[in-house]
Design an enzyme around this catalytic site. Structure first.
Site, short mmCIF file in Angstrom:
data_model
loop_
_atom_site.label_atom_id
_atom_site.label_comp_id
_atom_site.label_asym_id
_atom_site.label_seq_id
_atom_site.Cartn_x
_atom_site.Cartn_y
_atom_site.Cartn_z
N GLY A 70 27.93 76.81 12.39
CA GLY A 70 26.61 75.87 12.98
C GLY A 70 26.85 74.63 11.76
O GLY A 70 27.76 74.42 11.30
N ASP A 71 25.56 74.15 12.31
CA ASP A 71 25.23 73.14 10.80
C ASP A 71 25.04 72.94 9.84
O ASP A 71 24.81 72.38 9.24
CB ASP A 71 24.28 71.85 12.11
CG ASP A 71 22.89 72.88 12.15
OD1 ASP A 71 23.30 74.21 12.25
OD2 ASP A 71 21.68 72.31 11.56
N THR B 77 16.70 80.18 10.70
CA THR B 77 17.72 79.43 8.78
C THR B 77 16.72 79.25 8.20
O THR B 77 15.80 79.14 8.26
CB THR B 77 18.35 78.53 9.61
OG1 THR B 77 19.42 79.28 10.74
CG2 THR B 77 18.65 77.52 8.69
N ARG C 243 32.38 81.05 15.44
CA ARG C 243 31.85 79.77 15.72
C ARG C 243 30.91 80.05 13.68
O ARG C 243 30.13 80.41 12.86
CB ARG C 243 30.82 80.41 15.95
CG ARG C 243 29.80 79.49 16.79
CD ARG C 243 28.33 78.90 15.78
NE ARG C 243 27.29 78.32 16.52
CZ ARG C 243 25.69 77.97 15.62
NH1 ARG C 243 25.73 78.83 14.75
NH2 ARG C 243 25.13 76.86 16.39
N GLY D 2 22.46 73.98 16.36
CA GLY D 2 23.39 73.89 14.93
C GLY D 2 25.00 72.74 15.62
O GLY D 2 24.98 72.04 15.15
N THR E 159 16.78 73.14 10.82
CA THR E 159 17.41 74.01 11.62
C THR E 159 17.12 74.71 13.04
O THR E 159 16.64 73.14 13.39
CB THR E 159 16.01 75.10 11.19
OG1 THR E 159 16.13 76.39 12.11
CG2 THR E 159 14.76 74.49 10.71
N GLY E 160 18.28 74.67 13.78
CA GLY E 160 17.66 74.31 14.97
C GLY E 160 19.51 74.93 15.92
O GLY E 160 19.73 75.66 14.94
N1 ASP Z 1 21.12 75.95 12.55
C1 ASP Z 1 21.68 77.01 12.45
C2 ASP Z 1 22.75 76.96 13.27
O1 ASP Z 1 22.84 76.59 14.77
C3 ASP Z 1 20.34 78.22 13.68
C4 ASP Z 1 19.41 78.57 13.20
O2 ASP Z 1 18.56 77.40 12.53
O3 ASP Z 1 18.43 79.19 12.78
O4 ASP Z 1 23.56 78.09 13.10
#
Ligand code: ASP
Length: 314
Positions: free
Chosen positions: A209-210, A179, A207, A232, A229-230
């Site tokens: 994410g965050d 991300t 789905r 989500g 990022t992480g």
């Molecule tokens: N945070 C993002 C998600 O869960 C993934 C990412 O950080 O690459 O969609």
């Protein structure tokens, strides 16, 4: 801390398993150069008296076009082999926000998020409807194949094979975080945040994410701007971006104390991982993560760029 440089823009290109020595020198150089280009694009906007909002959009647009990152071109694939993109933007000065989820035809999802904020009465649009709004709002459209890269396609094939072998638990989703996000502070001291992503490899069932969830992956106020990022699901449950800003507002925490406690204690306690970039109104930055690495960088008021990938600030 008195001689800490005043940061104008901080960016991330995803957290995850980035082990020193595993990333070929050439790839490492390519990531660092890409972060540098994105930071300078944002600084150019600020130098021309652009707002923090303009700057974060400009930075994220550059990263969305860069196939190295999991946003726009180079996004990860869903289980059925599509690219479904999430993005959000928030203006700290007005606390206005816009977000899109699961869009498939907009070249720059972050600009679509901004259009939702400025040209619709809503904050968040999803999937077909968001794609339709994009057309009506006149955003640049691309064929979905624009987003495809061979590397991400192979990552999906690996994830599908691992799932087949009932080994999905051994393939950490964290391997593929990528991300992108930006936080900026302009000449007026106003803040903004933006985040854009393809989400997680092999995602299904629509789905989300965050990243596009205001308060989870993206948040900005007069005091604080955050992009995450992480993993989500955990970042949504912990309302990470808003929690960091709330700790600063209600408890008087520094941006560092707030960001570190949420990223290094609250999220891991739930079982999640990832990282954030967080900026306060005086230009102090924090970029904690609990993964092996996080692509990240800053540019300060003197135009000095710093980029880092690994844990030790390097
Ligand atoms: N945070 C993002 C998600 O869960 C993934 C990412 O950080 O690459 O969609």
């Amino acid at each position: 801390d008195g001689d800490e440089p005043m940061i104008s823009i901080a960016i991330h290109g995803g957290a995850g398993v980035i082990e020193r020595g595993k990333l070929p020198a050439q790839a490492e150089q390519a990531y660092r150069a890409s972060l540098d280009v994105a930071l300078r694009a944002g600084a150019t906007v600020l130098a021309a008296n652009g707002s923090a909002l303009d700057a974060v959009e400009a930075v994220v647009r550059v990263l969305e076009d860069n196939p190295l990152f999991n946003a726009g071109r180079g996004a990860v694939f869903t289980a059925d082999g599509r690219n479904e993109l999430d993005a959000a933007i928030m203006d700290g000065a007005t606390e206005k926000a816009g977000a899109v989820a699961g869009v498939t035809r907009t070249r720059h999802p972050v600009s679509l998020a901004r259009a939702v904020m400025e040209k619709s009465p809503h904050v968040m649009l999803a999937r077909d409807g968001a794609d339709r709004f994009s057309l009506e709002a006149g955003l640049e459209q691309v064929d979905p194949s624009w987003f495809r890269t061979e590397e991400r396609w192979q990552q999906l094939q690996k994830a599908l094979a691992a799932e087949q072998a009932q080994a999905s638990a051994t393939l950490p989703a964290t391997a593929y975080f990528g991300t992108v996000g930006a936080v900026a502070r302009d000449a007026k001291g106003q803040l903004a945040a933006a985040t854009s992503t393809g989400g997680m490899t092999n995602k299904r069932w629509g789905r989300i994410g965050d990243a596009p969830v205001i308060g989870a992956g993206t948040y900005a106020s007069a005091q604080c701007a955050v992009s995450a990022t992480g993993w989500g699901e955990f970042y949504i449950r912990a309302a990470v971006a808003h929690d960091i800003c709330a700790r600063m507002a209600y408890r008087g925490d520094s941006v560092r104390a707030a960001a570190e406690e949420v990223v290094l204690t609250v999220v891991p306690a739930l079982g999640g991982d990832g990282g954030v970039i967080a900026l306060d109104a005086s230009g102090r930055v924090a970029m904690p993560f609990n993964t092996e690495g996080m692509y990240r960088g800053t540019i300060d008021a003197d135009g000095k760029v710093r980029t880092a990938i690994y844990r030790d600030g390097d």
